[in-house]
Design an enzyme around this catalytic site. Sequence first.
Site, PDB file in Angstrom:
ATOM      1  N   HIS A   1       0.847  -1.189   0.000  1.00  0.00           N
ATOM      2  CA  HIS A   1       0.000   0.000   0.000  1.00  0.00           C
ATOM      3  C   HIS A   1       0.881   1.238   0.000  1.00  0.00           C
ATOM      4  O   HIS A   1       2.006   1.217   0.506  1.00  0.00           O
ATOM      5  CB  HIS A   1      -0.923   0.002   1.232  1.00  0.00           C
TER       6      HIS A   1
ATOM      7  N   ASP B   1      -7.881  -5.151  -0.366  1.00  0.00           N
ATOM      8  CA  ASP B   1      -8.284  -5.868  -1.568  1.00  0.00           C
ATOM      9  C   ASP B   1      -8.004  -7.366  -1.475  1.00  0.00           C
ATOM     10  O   ASP B   1      -8.634  -8.155  -2.179  1.00  0.00           O
ATOM     11  CB  ASP B   1      -7.559  -5.301  -2.792  1.00  0.00           C
TER      12      ASP B   1
END
Length: 459
Positions: free
Chosen positions: A336, A395
């Site tokens: 991320h 996700d």
Amino acid sequence: MYGKTLAAPNEQLNQDIQLLCGEYARYNGFDEELCNKFGVKRGLRNADGTGVVAGITQVCNVHGYLLSEGEKLPIDGELTYRGYSITDLIAGAQAENRYSCEETAWLLLLGFLPTGAQLNRFSEILADNRELPENFTEDMIMKVASPNIMNMLARSVLALYTYDPRPDDYSIENVMRQSIELIARMPSIMAAAYQVKKRVYDGRSMYLHNPNPEFSTAQNILRMLRSDKQFTEEEAHLLDLCLTLHSEHGGGNCSTFAVRVLTSAQTDTYSAIAAGIGALKGPRHGGANHKVIEQLEYLKANVYDWDDDNEIREYLRRAVAGEAGDRSGLIYGMGHAVYTKSDPRARVLKQNAMKLAKGTDYEGEFRLLDAVERLAPDVLREKWGSDRTTCANVDLYSGLVYRMLRIPDELHTPLFAIARTAGWCAHRLEELSTGKKIIRPAYKSIVGAHSYVPLAQRG
């Protein structure tokens, strides 16, 4: 024969395009070192990976590392909406066995937690606005079907402009009204677009169910998607959790920044939100959850023993070497831009989803994703040749959670857009209130001057 067939590309046009692209390659492109020479911050990121500060906000804080003497120190990620921890917001609603999506939308838009009476009235307002304008489904969705639901969401949001008596009024009062209407209508648009897509492109039956005014957002989504309109409260609460987790993620993410950029130009609400949908559609942003599901299918097909860490590790090594999966060299759902040690959304989602998966066919798939979360950081460090920290992002688990809820794969990113609409609208309101200037970063031109050559002399 049912289903719609897309027209094949014109062969001559394809040949012409290939020639044009060859010419384009000759005259475009530049030495990557020029970015360093001119101090270009590609992706609006600093050299250490942190984002360029483009503004201040009270809507959300995404906290994933500490900076100490120029060094980035990993920490467990924290996500706060208007100063409230996302884990506290969810835990508070769960303790009272109620839905949190509507409360979250109020908090993001207005900046404070509602009273019981305020929340009830806000929920009633949303219920009153879930129905689409008269003939909208027939004229804007059924007559121009799309195989991609995100495309249909963007087009439908733009089409709502023509049904609004004051579309270009960007006063706070009017934008607040538009925001509430959009938050309420997005699930109805998605459900109708999906049902029409099923009929036109898949040759399957479609079911157009009206929203129930007594239901929450999550309950209505499941009601409108399923042919029998049936769902369990456990399913609805898990979907509500997903919507809450995806509602907001700071002003610097691609789609929210797109909304703020368009808002800074004082364009209309529908254009700004459609821009957010377009940005979220990309696989580098909201479309990533679909890539995780694709990756999971590769894993299931190529790993014989899902409980063998060594076999999974070897597959991941081949994947990052571009020898397995989609050959991209990426492990989707890992890493991320802000979070380092952990993504709080992934932690909450994994914890709650595993409860529902236990004892079902999905339990093995969750264990497989858990193995990816455990093993991928070391595999990636081997590839990078560094001790860089990486973690699972939301996700990694969201796509499988949606599958467990019997939500079709093509709706995973649209659900993200439905949830994020509240955050986009909150940032639009803030940009209108405090932005003051059009967002206009600079690009360094590196092209030299050319003398004009008459057409007859070119060759």
